[in-house]
Motif scaffolding. Sequence first.
Motif, PDB file in Angstrom:
ATOM      1  N   ALA A   1      28.303 -29.887  29.805  1.00 23.49           N
ATOM      2  CA  ALA A   1      27.430 -29.036  28.999  1.00 23.49           C
ATOM      3  C   ALA A   1      27.660 -29.269  27.508  1.00 23.49           C
ATOM      4  O   ALA A   1      26.715 -29.282  26.705  1.00 23.49           O
ATOM      5  CB  ALA A   1      27.660 -27.567  29.346  1.00 23.49           C
TER       6      ALA A   1
ATOM      7  N   ASN B   1      33.671 -26.903  29.918  1.00 18.09           N
ATOM      8  CA  ASN B   1      32.573 -27.560  30.626  1.00 18.09           C
ATOM      9  C   ASN B   1      32.077 -28.723  29.776  1.00 18.09           C
ATOM     10  O   ASN B   1      31.154 -28.598  28.974  1.00 18.09           O
ATOM     11  CB  ASN B   1      31.447 -26.544  30.868  1.00 18.09           C
TER      12      ASN B   1
ATOM     13  N   SER C   1      27.609 -23.437  25.600  1.00 17.44           N
ATOM     14  CA  SER C   1      27.242 -24.753  25.093  1.00 17.44           C
ATOM     15  C   SER C   1      25.863 -24.721  24.440  1.00 17.44           C
ATOM     16  O   SER C   1      25.638 -25.327  23.386  1.00 17.44           O
ATOM     17  CB  SER C   1      27.261 -25.783  26.226  1.00 17.44           C
TER      18      SER C   1
ATOM     19  N   TRP D   1      27.758 -22.793  30.474  1.00 18.33           N
ATOM     20  CA  TRP D   1      26.499 -23.424  30.068  1.00 18.33           C
ATOM     21  C   TRP D   1      25.882 -22.670  28.890  1.00 18.33           C
ATOM     22  O   TRP D   1      25.393 -23.285  27.929  1.00 18.33           O
ATOM     23  CB  TRP D   1      25.540 -23.429  31.256  1.00 18.33           C
TER      24      TRP D   1
END
Length: 292
Positions: free
Chosen positions: A38, A35, A95, A92
């Motif tokens: 993120a 991701n 991160s 998320w």
Amino acid sequence: SASVLVSQQNKPPTFGIIDRLRLRSIDWEQVLGLNWLAIIGAIALSVGVGFFLKLAFENNWIGPTGRIILGISIGTLLVCIGEYCQRRFPPWAQSMAGGGVGILYLSVYAAFAFVDVLDPMPALIFLALVVVLSGVLALRYESLTIAIISVFGAYLAPMLLDSGVHPDQYYILLAYILLVGLGVLGVSVFRNWRWLTLLSLLASYSLFGLYIDRVPDQDLLIAQIGLSGNFLLFVGATTLFHIAWRREPNPTDMTLMTLNAGAYFSVTYGLLWEHYQGWFGVMSLGLAIFYG
């Protein structure tokens, strides 16, 4: 027809072009599957906190202890948020946890290298705890994201907070780099994350290169010992996974092993060439024998 059928059964499986490309692109699939929004946000947050800490130090907005407590509190909060949200929003949350660890690196490094809030020994103990925390989180969640963001924050801290005035800053940095390298070595025993190793390798030697001019002539050999320690850490980081799990290294792994030698020799050249030219033949031969 029976003989043809038997020969086909005994024939080793063949791979088409698409299958070969898939086999070669496993690492790319892993990296592209992260991701990235993120990750970029977490890195931007770490950089922002780093600049805030430096501005706070330079403008005396808060007392030194208060600044460090603030940074540690933000980092700890992000790690806790990442832990809490791990099941619902894994990419998320990872991160956020990685960004929190990066901010903890910034805060602990600032505490003993920038404002002298902590003595070196307690600070290095705290730093070791942060190294262990980042490794445990990365392995627990099988998260290359946490590992990359943590390492990025760790190696970014000295550059963001560099004051250029601390008389012993190079040697504080030396201990710091070796501790972070130990963390990378620990993770690399269990996971062959080549992108993590590459980022760590390049960042550590770049930091050594940036600080070469600050080393007093009488301490060149001490600095070289530290540089050699970093070299040996990455010798382990590029080989121990394959030794421990009996895996055959592929060309990418071999490239990382060779890159370590090239980076080590290049930084050594910048550090020692002016005063120790006569020893470079022996050093080159020793490095060649070691790799042989």
